[in-house]
Design an enzyme around this catalytic site. Structure first.
Site, mmCIF file in Angstrom:
data_model
loop_
_atom_site.group_PDB
_atom_site.id
_atom_site.type_symbol
_atom_site.label_atom_id
_atom_site.label_comp_id
_atom_site.label_asym_id
_atom_site.label_seq_id
_atom_site.Cartn_x
_atom_site.Cartn_y
_atom_site.Cartn_z
ATOM 1 N N ASP A 204 6.475 -4.247 3.991
ATOM 2 C CA ASP A 204 5.320 -3.603 3.371
ATOM 3 C C ASP A 204 5.485 -3.724 1.854
ATOM 4 O OD1 ASP A 204 7.258 -1.824 2.557
ATOM 5 O OD2 ASP A 204 6.331 -0.056 3.453
ATOM 6 N N ASP A 206 5.560 -1.100 -1.525
ATOM 7 C CA ASP A 206 5.609 0.317 -1.880
ATOM 8 C C ASP A 206 5.300 0.516 -3.361
ATOM 9 O OD1 ASP A 206 7.067 1.302 0.732
ATOM 10 O OD2 ASP A 206 8.250 -0.388 -0.001
ATOM 11 N N ASP A 294 2.424 1.285 1.095
ATOM 12 C CA ASP A 294 2.720 2.716 0.969
ATOM 13 C C ASP A 294 2.493 3.147 -0.475
ATOM 14 O OD1 ASP A 294 3.504 2.884 3.603
ATOM 15 O OD2 ASP A 294 5.651 2.764 3.167
#
Ligand code: 8DG
Ligand code: MN
Ligand code: MN
Length: 370
Positions: A204, A206, A294
């Site tokens: 992902d 962040d 995120d």
């Protein structure tokens, strides 16, 4: 490439030496086998051996040389009881325990199920015990209820399980930057997680976003989410409002989530925005991919601690907290640092301040890949 802080600890716990393992990305030692075993015990929910294998992995990652024989492992911490698998690999080029684990049906199934966004070991185990072994088993089994997160996980499975490249992370950085600045031009935005540690790929991307004005950050993420939705980027959003309350600290624990406002997103990333194109195995006719992002939004006076916490790696954070607790009588988490001797919280505006409070030389993000 070795940065290892060794804290000798005479006389305590059988003369054990405590290490703060700081590993770079250039590791020479094959540690996949140990990670398989760590995961095996994680699925079994047996914490001790799981952590032991993770620790051993970190230590091996931090070595500046290739382990060639057992003598190389002498005097290293955290390898004690778990050298068997390493020994076998060194001696025969393979490990019985690892191969047995890899062919274990329960391990294989839990590995498959937990690879879906929103499916943790508990759900995976429940499905396994119901006799389900494949995605089509799960998706056709009557009586299985998938929550919204798991539905999204299956819907975007191919995209989300494909690694995110640095170029894609940069493109997402621009999208986040634009969305956040549309809300507050003076916002503070920082890349964290694996990409801040210099990783080439991640699962992902962040980001930490906040505002100079204390308290204003509480409404920032909902506004940013609306902006992303308006621009057509938002495929999925799981938002958690802040439950942070300085007066309720210290509420420290190891692995617990912090109390800052945060959201776990899936964004739509257009091919044209990524320099060099999307990271896809076969040429994607859609021209876009889904990516996990995120966002966390701490108040500015917690910025340094949140940045340190969200930069990871998880093992590095764990080691650093343990070091603070055992060597300095201090409690560290994503919110702050509490000195139990002085009975006070220590202020920090940068990560350097935190390392200084801990009596450590500054450890660069790229050295935190333990
Ligand atoms: P990757 O994404 O490339 O796989 O690696 P990563 O960037 O190191 O892992 P991550 O799962 O994205 O987590 C980044 C850091 O964020 C990690 O050190 C743990 C930290 N973290 C917190 N709180 C929370 C939380 O509530 N959820 C998640 N997912 N991560 C958190 O400190
Ligand atoms: Mn990450
Ligand atoms: Mn993350």
């Amino acid at each position: 490439y070795l940065i290892q802080v060794c804290v000798s600890h005479p006389g305590s716990h059988g003369g054990s030496t405590r290490w703060l393992t700081a590993a770079t990305l250039n590791n020479n030692n094959k540690i996949d086998a140990l990670e398989v075993l760590a995961e095996y015990y994680e699925f079994k929910e047996i914490e001790g051996p799981c952590l032991a294998f993770r620790r051993a992995t970190s230590v091996l990652k931090s070595l500046p040389f290739v382990v060639q024989c057992l003598r190389d492992l002498r005097d290293l911490p955290c390898l004690g009881e778990h050298t068997k698998a390493i020994m076998e690999i060194l001696e025969y080029g393979r490990s019985f325990e690892v191969e047995q684990t890899l062919s274990d049906e329960r391990y294989q199934t839990l590995k498959l199920f937990t690879s879906v966004f929103g499916v943790g070991p508990k759900t995976a185990d429940k499905w396994y015990r119901q006799g389900l072994r494949s995605f089509s088993d799960v998706l056709t089994e009557p009586g299985i209820h998938l929550n919204r997160m798991q539905q999204t996980g299956f819907l975007h499975y191919g995209d989300i399980s494909r690694a995110v490249s640095k170029a894609e992370a940069r493109a997402l950085g621009s999208i986040i930057d634009e969305a956040v600045r549309a809300i507050t031009p003076d916002a503070i935005i920082a890349l964290t997680g694996g990409f801040r540690r210099g990783k080439e790929f991640g699962h992902d991307v962040d980001f930490l976003v906040t505002t100079p004005e204390l308290g204003r950050e509480r409404s920032l993420l909902p506004d940013v989410i609306d902006e992303l939705k308006k621009k057509g980027f938002l495929l999925y959003c799981d938002y958690h409002a802040s439950t942070f309350d300085m007066a309720r600290l210290p509420s420290f624990s190891f692995e617990a989530m912090d109390h800052f406002a945060k959201c776990f997103l899936i964004l739509r990333l257009e091919e044209g925005k990524v320099e060099g194109g999307l990271n896809s195995s076969e040429k994607d006719s859609r021209g876009w991919r889904a990516v996990r992002v995120d966002l966390v939004s701490p108040p500015l006076d917690r910025y340094a601690y949140a940045l340190l916490g969200w930069t990871g790696s998880r093992m590095f954070e764990r080691d650093l907290r343990r070091f603070a607790r055992l060597e300095r009588r201090m409690l560290l988490d994503n919110h702050g640092l509490y000195d139990k001797t002085k009975k006070e919280f220590l202020a920090a505006t940068t990560e350097k301040d935190i390392f200084a409070h801990l009596g450590l030389e500054y450890i660069e993000p790229w050295q935190r890949n333990a």
